[in-house]
Write an enzyme that holds these catalytic residues in place. Structure first.
Site, PDB file in Angstrom:
ATOM      1  N   HIS A  86      31.528  -0.330 -22.858  1.00 49.80           N
ATOM      2  CA  HIS A  86      31.360  -1.771 -22.659  1.00 49.80           C
ATOM      3  C   HIS A  86      30.475  -2.063 -21.446  1.00 49.80           C
ATOM      4  O   HIS A  86      29.734  -3.039 -21.439  1.00 49.80           O
ATOM      5  CB  HIS A  86      32.718  -2.457 -22.511  1.00 49.80           C
ATOM      6  N   GLY A  92      23.310  -2.866 -19.281  1.00 47.49           N
ATOM      7  CA  GLY A  92      23.168  -1.457 -18.912  1.00 47.49           C
ATOM      8  C   GLY A  92      24.352  -0.935 -18.125  1.00 47.49           C
ATOM      9  O   GLY A  92      25.253  -1.679 -17.730  1.00 47.49           O
TER      10      GLY A  92
END
Ligand code: HEM
Ligand SMILES: *[C@@H]1O[C@H](CO)[C@@H](O)[C@H](O)[C@H]1NC(C)=O
Ligand SMILES: *[C@@H]1O[C@H](CO)[C@@H](O)[C@H](O)[C@H]1NC(C)=O
Ligand SMILES: *[C@@H]1O[C@H](CO)[C@@H](O)[C@H](O)[C@H]1NC(C)=O
Ligand SMILES: *[C@@H]1O[C@H](CO)[C@@H](O)[C@H](O)[C@H]1NC(C)=O
Ligand SMILES: CC(=O)N[C@H]1CO[C@H](CO)[C@@H](O)[C@@H]1O
Length: 346
Positions: A86, A92
């Protein structure tokens, strides 16, 4: 297409051979990838913190804490693996998932798909330990990446994939960015492929990383539509094995409550293994997004190949390295947070 699969297999066998030669069990550094680069222009590397923390091995410090915790609470392994995923899929792998909401901001943590993510306290604990021994050096994003690897590796007592480090922590976390970036449990193959491609991850990564669902649990409401009212006429998803649907209905009875939990891998959800693919190929994939992997010929073929645990472990390692490099911040960008839940004040 057949050629692609063959390349995958041959590559896997080659890497298996390579791993067997270099895998030295408990040494957190041992994997024969020293100093490499990952992804296009991404400059993460092995043992980035070597020489920055005196005699302290950052890798070992993280592993010691994670292994101690997972030994007591095995369900943490899945939490820490999911936390890293997640983190990487939203802005990123920059630790943005760790940021707490403030009075006038909602962060990734607040968003629907992330609400059930946990493991934050373990990351805090690791960070405190590292700050006490080597202040201001180790990023929260790297801690998340290392913790995910170590959590899965506990079962095997050796590193299951190399973790390249040197990520910096981001300063922005927005709840509004979660929805579009994280695939939904009801996503079809086209959408899944597109959402992975948006992270420069390919079809092989999609099929392989979905194998993470070999461990862990889901909340019942996320699968309820598939069991009870798939097309709006009180039916189950016809692509789901009928016997398994019946089993799942018993575990997740109506009316749904968000506190009822269900294991995603029918026979071995406590074990990191290739049973996810065995189940998937018997039409016992858990979410619509899992079952979707059988709706594309190339993806279905890979699902078959990944039933072999040795191939799965090799491919999973390769895909985790790729996922761990998604949109990372490196030198000159971001910061090293002092506390993982808040950006540094300047
Ligand atoms: C392909 C798209 C994916 C979708 C749609 C998806 C969706 C979900 C959902 C809905 C849950 C249940 C959450 C809950 O009820 O608490 C879950 C659990 C989980 N996911 Fe995924 N996921 C995907 C990919 C991944 C990837 C790439 C990883 C890691 C590499 C991952 C690791 C996990 C783990 C370990 C759990 C269990 C968490 C626990 O036991 O608390 N998932 N996933
Ligand atoms: C949040 O609120 C504080 C105090 O009310 C204000 O100074 C700050 O600019 C606000 N931040 C944002 C991002 O709106
Ligand atoms: C997949 O889902 C997307 C978004 O819900 C939808 O637009 C698309 O038509 C679906 N594709 C297929 C092949 O069902
Ligand atoms: C089943 O789905 C239909 C259409 O979405 C909806 O009208 C109906 O209320 C649902 N039934 C149940 C029991 O949830
Ligand atoms: C789970 O175990 C049962 C009984 O041992 C077996 O019949 C079934 O095929 C297994 N399912 C999967 C998906 O491995
Ligand atoms: C994947 C997932 O958990 N999706 C849920 C996110 O939260 C919304 C509500 O906020 C649910 O409708 C989704 O099912």
């Amino acid at each position: 297409m057949r050629k692609g699969i063959l390349v995958l297999l041959v590559a896997s066998i080659l890497v298996v051979g390579c791993m067997a030669g270099n895998g030295n069990g408990n040494d957190g550094n041992g994997n024969g990838h020293g100093g490499g680069h990952v992804g296009d222009g991404v400059t993460l590397k092995m043992n980035y913190y070597e020489e920055q923390c005196g005699s302290l091995s950052v890798e070992k410090a993280v592993r010691d804490i994670v292994w101690t915790k997972v030994a007591v609470t095995p369900s943490l392994a899945a939490k820490l693996l999911r936390l890293h995923y997640h983190d990487c899929f939203v802005r990123g792998c920059d630790g943005s998932i760790l940021l707490d909401p403030t009075q006038n901001t909602t962060t990734e943590k607040n968003a629907g798909p992330n609400r059930s993510v946990s493991g934050y306290e373990i990351i805090d604990e690791i960070k405190e330990e590292l700050e006490s021994k080597c202040p201001g050096i180790v990023s929260c994003a790297d801690i998340v990446a290392l913790a995910a690897r170590d959590a899965v590796s506990f079962q095997f007592k050796k590193d299951m994939w190399p973790v390249f480090t040197g990520r910096k922590d981001g300063k922005i976390s927005l709840a509004s960015e979660v929805g579009n970036n994280l695939p939904s449990a009801n996503a079809n193959f086209t959408t899944l492929l597109a959402q992975f491609a948006a992270k420069k991850l390919d079809l092989n990564d999609l099929v392989t990383l979905s194998g993470a669902h070999t461990i862990g649990i889901s909340h019942c409401p996320l699968v309820a539509r598939r069991l009870y009212n798939f097309t709006g006429i009180g039916d189950a998803d016809p692509s789901l094995d009928m016997t398994y649907a019946q089993t799942l209905r018993k575990i997740c009875p109506n009316p749904q409550t968000f506190t009822t939990l269900v294991e995603m891998d029918p026979n071995s959800s406590g074990s990191f293994d290739s049973n996810y693919y065995r189940a998937l190929n018997q039409h016992k994939g858990f979410f619509v997004s899992d079952a979707a992997l059988l709706t594309n010929q190339q993806s279905a073929t890979i699902s078959k190949v990944l039933e072999n645990p040795l191939v799965f472990f090799v491919e999973f390692a390769r895909s985790m390295v790729r996922m761990g490099a998604v949109d990372v911040l490196t030198d000159g960008q971001g910061e090293i947070r002092k506390i993982c839940r808040v950006v540094n004040s300047h």
